[in-house]
Design a protein around this motif. Structure first.
Motif, PDB file in Angstrom:
ATOM      1  N   GLU A  65     116.543  41.089  66.205  1.00 52.86           N
ATOM      2  CA  GLU A  65     115.485  42.092  66.239  1.00 52.86           C
ATOM      3  C   GLU A  65     114.133  41.392  66.279  1.00 52.86           C
ATOM      4  O   GLU A  65     114.061  40.163  66.201  1.00 52.86           O
ATOM      5  N   ASN A  67     109.721  41.794  65.022  1.00 53.02           N
ATOM      6  CA  ASN A  67     108.878  42.384  63.993  1.00 53.02           C
ATOM      7  C   ASN A  67     108.549  43.817  64.363  1.00 53.02           C
ATOM      8  O   ASN A  67     107.917  44.071  65.417  1.00 53.02           O
ATOM      9  N   LYS A  69     107.687  46.372  61.702  1.00 51.32           N
ATOM     10  CA  LYS A  69     107.550  46.789  60.319  1.00 51.32           C
ATOM     11  C   LYS A  69     107.126  48.244  60.256  1.00 51.32           C
ATOM     12  O   LYS A  69     106.346  48.709  61.095  1.00 51.32           O
ATOM     13  N   SER A  72     111.714  46.640  60.672  1.00 53.12           N
ATOM     14  CA  SER A  72     112.282  45.305  60.850  1.00 53.12           C
ATOM     15  C   SER A  72     111.220  44.273  60.539  1.00 53.12           C
ATOM     16  O   SER A  72     110.102  44.326  61.081  1.00 53.12           O
ATOM     17  N   ASP A  73     111.549  43.331  59.634  1.00 52.71           N
ATOM     18  CA  ASP A  73     110.605  42.285  59.218  1.00 52.71           C
ATOM     19  C   ASP A  73     111.298  40.933  59.350  1.00 52.71           C
ATOM     20  O   ASP A  73     112.200  40.617  58.574  1.00 52.71           O
ATOM     21  N   TYR A  77     112.098  35.893  57.335  1.00 54.16           N
ATOM     22  CA  TYR A  77     113.466  35.396  57.556  1.00 54.16           C
ATOM     23  C   TYR A  77     113.557  33.912  57.231  1.00 54.16           C
ATOM     24  O   TYR A  77     112.708  33.146  57.687  1.00 54.16           O
ATOM     25  N   TYR A  80     116.535  38.516  56.443  1.00 53.01           N
ATOM     26  CA  TYR A  80     116.074  39.573  57.349  1.00 53.01           C
ATOM     27  C   TYR A  80     115.913  40.849  56.532  1.00 53.01           C
ATOM     28  O   TYR A  80     116.822  41.250  55.812  1.00 53.01           O
ATOM     29  N   GLY A  82     113.877  44.978  55.901  1.00 45.77           N
ATOM     30  CA  GLY A  82     113.394  46.196  56.535  1.00 45.77           C
ATOM     31  C   GLY A  82     114.393  47.333  56.421  1.00 45.77           C
ATOM     32  O   GLY A  82     115.524  47.168  55.913  1.00 45.77           O
ATOM     33  N   ILE A  84     116.029  48.861  58.793  1.00 44.49           N
ATOM     34  CA  ILE A  84     117.221  48.586  59.621  1.00 44.49           C
ATOM     35  C   ILE A  84     118.118  47.585  58.899  1.00 44.49           C
ATOM     36  O   ILE A  84     119.349  47.725  58.885  1.00 44.49           O
ATOM     37  N   ALA A  85     117.512  46.542  58.292  1.00 44.35           N
ATOM     38  CA  ALA A  85     118.293  45.520  57.602  1.00 44.35           C
ATOM     39  C   ALA A  85     119.105  46.119  56.459  1.00 44.35           C
ATOM     40  O   ALA A  85     120.257  45.732  56.222  1.00 44.35           O
ATOM     41  N   PHE A 101     122.520  37.622  61.669  1.00 43.01           N
ATOM     42  CA  PHE A 101     121.229  37.677  62.370  1.00 43.01           C
ATOM     43  C   PHE A 101     120.991  36.372  63.118  1.00 43.01           C
ATOM     44  O   PHE A 101     121.156  35.293  62.565  1.00 43.01           O
TER      45      PHE A 101
END
Length: 786
Positions: A65, A67, A69, A72-73, A77, A80, A82, A84-85, A101
């Motif tokens: 993925e 960035n 935010k 997803s951040d 990392y 990983y 966010g 989604i994470a 990831f």
């Protein structure tokens, strides 16, 4: 009084409306709470045997993925992080899937390119509308956010996306929002930005009129960067976040869908509240608080009992679900056992059926079986275009097909029982070849199959080239015959010869500019010298006229005076300079003429169309011609050293094919040296050597270029394979060399990297023994042939 009462009434009505709104909010919250409790007791996902087997295999599924935010951040990392994470972590924990990831590049396009190149198998957040050039299998959505319209703070609110028609609207490059605008609103002037942050900055500066993006991502960036913008409306598009899976992993889609179906609303809310934070108004009127508390008490007292009732029922539901799970497991075991029993009984029935079938076949009479086999064999023999015939241990024909009759011109009656060797293996003079030179006769004596190109003669005396495949028939380790399959390759050889001529003239065309340059140098100084000769001749003729005038008078000549005048004339016309320079200029001119003759003769020998026939030729002479023709390709990048065996035996070949092959090798070496010099400057060197051993002639061509990747050494002789840049090579040169050496001359060609750098091509071809014995007699003839 009335005014005060009105204000009090409006305040009371407003407070009543607020309490009513809060009541409905509390009712909704209670329903959501009940849903959370219910979902917390949801049945764990039931996986099929196939899905369990995939999970237990431990196959790692790679994803990536950018960035985005707070969704997803990747700045932090590892790990990983966010929204989604968290969903991926939840899926991994509840399913046992191995998700990994894999960092790619900073842009969304880098992630898409990694999927196209099969470096990853999963992209965590896609919309079904996304199109990237390779198909996906999509899971059910795990989160839904609207695409919102952002304008500057002083802008109007926007109720419909169509109000942006004709305006400059930003969207992330490659993002779903950009695809949405391109597809549905072509009148909007789309400005693609690197990301949401850069888009909001452009909007703040007034470079664009609006920006469309993901609600959560836009809100995050607005709070972070404190941009002078606001959310002015929403589009009709809702971004349903789905996980995109490689179509080769359908089990993963089913597993993830089952996990997502079992995620409770409470777990959804926890993940949402962790990453998506909304601003709330902290200034609440004290009187409103009392009104809210009073209304809440009226609502919570009866609903508290309802909640307790629902909790008790949910616990009972969990117990029932556990019992249902146990029943399902028992049913699954019974079903598996039943399938095994059915499969076992089916196998017994099939075996019995096969046994019955075999017994029925055994009841057939041998006569009917023989007739069926004979008819089948006859049909096969008469249907194929290749000639097929059989012989016994003595070489007498036992069967032929129609194709044999057509190609050889004999009828089946004329061939059956006759020695096939006596009929088709003949010289150009019509004499039968010795049996020791016949591969079929040798195979009948020694065994072993063979495959070769040869020549068969037909009934009318004409001969034609054939491709032969022959195999012996053996029983109890004894040969009792053979089967021969052949086909006429006249058209194939003609096509190959035309291809050779085409490739040869392509090479001539590619070398034409270099050859023209090589011709231009001697022509230039020949032209200069001829001009000089003309000036010298004019001065000599003028001197002779003056001398004749001086010595041709009637009066008596004073020879001493005449001599002095002649010396003055010689000095006037600079005869001493001409006497000194003319011989060297003439020699230089002759040298240039010889050089032109050499280049033209070499080009003539290469471009001569030939007839595809071989002749006894001198390999050294062919190499010298190739070096001359390709000089402009190598002289600027390398020095070329030639070490040719002066006693090299002439051998039978097609000379222009060998010239072309050596040119191809020289050009390859020159290009490899040029490529190496671009990164590692240094002098280039090409070496060509020939040598004769006991039974073969050896040619080496070496360079100090880039060398060849060890993993590609076995690939370079395949047609159309090339390691050069586009436009530099066609992939035909080395394929042509391999075909000439291996197929035509039954020799070998290899390529190997040298320790000191570069490559070495080694070519070995056998030469005819009688040509070695008669070398002295044929040497002069070979020179003339070339």
């Amino acid at each position: 009084m009335v005014s005060a009462f009105s204000r009090y009434w409006r305040h009371s009505v407003s407070s009543f409306r607020k309490c009513t709104a809060l009541f409905y909010c509390l009712v909704v919250l209670l329903i959501l709470h009940n849903a959370c409790v219910t979902q917390s007791f949801a049945v764990d996902p039931l996986f099929t045997q196939e899905e369990k087997a995939f999970i237990e295999s431990g196959q790692v599924i790679r994803y990536s993925e950018v960035n985005w935010k707070p969704l997803s951040d990747i700045d932090s990392y590892p790990p990983y992080q966010g929204l989604i994470a968290d969903y991926l972590q939840l899926i991994q924990e509840q399913s046992g899937l191995q998700l990994k990831f894999v960092p790619t590049g900073p842009s969304w396009q880098d992630v898409l390119d990694s999927y196209l190149q099969q470096k990853i198998e999963l992209i965590p957040a896609l919309a079904k509308e996304d199109r990237i050039g390779r198909p996906f299998l999509y899971t059910d959505p795990f989160a839904v956010f609207p695409l919102v319209i952002v304008t500057r703070s002083n802008g109007d609110f926007i109720s419909e996306t169509s109000q942006l028609s004709g305006k400059r609207v930003g969207a992330g490059k490659g993002y779903t929002s950009a695809h949405f605008l391109q597809t549905n609103y072509p009148d909007i002037h789309l400005v693609e930005t690197a990301n949401v942050s850069s888009g909001l900055k452009l909007l703040s500066k007034g470079d664009i009129d609006a920006f469309i993006g993901h609600l959560a991502v836009v809100s995050y960036n607005m709070n972070k960067h404190n941009c002078d913008v606001k959310i002015a409306g929403k589009t009709e598009f809702n971004f349903e976040h789905r996980i995109g899976i490689d179509p080769r992993l359908p089990q993963v889609v089913a597993i993830i869908n089952k996990v997502l179906a079992g995620v409770s609303q409470k777990e959804h809310n926890q993940i949402y509240n962790k990453w998506v934070r909304l601003q709330r108004d902290e200034h609440i009127h004290s009187r409103m608080v009392l009104q809210i508390i009073g209304g809440a008490m009226l609502v919570l007292l009866p609903l508290g009992g309802l909640t307790l009732f629902l909790v008790v029922n949910n616990r009972r539901l969990k117990q029932i679900q556990n019992e249902l799970e146990s029943s399902r497991n028992a049913l699954s075991e019974l079903n598996t056992h039943l399938e095994e029993k059915v499969a076992e009984r089916t196998a017994e029935v099939r075996q019995a059926h096969e046994s019955t079938k075999i017994l029925l076949e055994e009841k057939k009479t041998s006569e009917s079986l023989a007739r069926e086999l004979a008819d089948r064999n006859e049909l096969i023999l008469q249907s194929v275009s290749e000639g097929i015939f059989g012989v016994d241990q003595n070489g007498h024909t036992t069967f032929v097909n129609v194709a044999v009759e057509k190609m050889l011109g004999y009828s089946a009656d004329e061939l059956l029982g006759k020695s096939i060797h006596q009929l088709i293996h003949k010289t150009a003079d019509g004499e039968v070849l010795p049996e020791d030179d016949c591969p079929l006769c040798l195979m009948l004596k020694k065994g072993g199959p063979y495959e070769e190109e040869g020549r068969y003669c037909s009934k009318d005396g004409s001969c034609f080239p054939v491709q032969i495949h022959a195999a012996p028939l053996e029983k109890n380790d004894e040969i009792f015959g053979a089967v021969v399959v052949f086909r006429d390759i006249s058209e194939q050889l003609l096509h190959e010869q035309r291809m050779i001529e085409t490739q040869k003239f392509e090479a001539i065309g590619q070398l034409a500019a270099g050859v023209a340059h090589e011709l231009r140098t001697p022509v230039q100084y020949i032209e200069t010298n001829v001009t000089f000769f003309g000036e010298a001749i004019e001065d000599v003729f003028a001197y002779l006229r003056d001398e004749e005038e001086l010595c041709g008078r009637d009066e008596e000549i004073d020879w001493q005076q005449a001599k002095n005048k002649l010396l003055v004339l010689q000095e006037k016309y600079d005869l001493s300079y001409y006497q000194e320079e003319l011989p060297s200029s003439l020699a230089e001119t002759l040298q240039g003429v010889h050089q032109i003759i050499k280049i033209v003769q070499s080009m003539k020998e290469l471009s001569h169309p030939g007839e595809g026939t071989s002749t006894v030729a001198n390999l050294n002479r062919a190499i010298e011609n190739a070096v001359t023709i390709a000089k402009n390709e190598w002289k600027y990048v390398a020095e070329l050293n030639v070490d040719l065996d002066p006693d090299l035996a002439p051998f039978r070949c097609n000379p222009d094919s060998w010239i072309q092959m050596v040119i191809n090798l020289i050009v390859n070496c020159a290009h490899a040296i040029e490529e190496r010099q671009a990164s590692t400057p240094g002098p280039g060197l090409i070496e060509i050597r020939t040598q004769e051993s006991e039974k073969e002639i050896v040619l080496w061509v070496m360079d100090n270029g880039t060398g060849v990747d060890e993993n590609k050494v076995n690939e370079i002789f395949k047609p159309f394979f090339t390691t050069k840049k586009v436009g530099k090579g066609t992939g035909q040169g080395l394929a042509f060399a391999h075909n000439l050496v291996v197929k035509v001359h039954k020799g070998s060609i290899t390529c190997a990297n040298r320790v000191e750098g570069g490559v070495m091509f080694e070519i070995r071809v056998p030469h005819i023994p009688e040509e070695k014995e008669n070398r002295q007699r044929t040497a002069d003839e070979a020179e003339q042939e070339v």
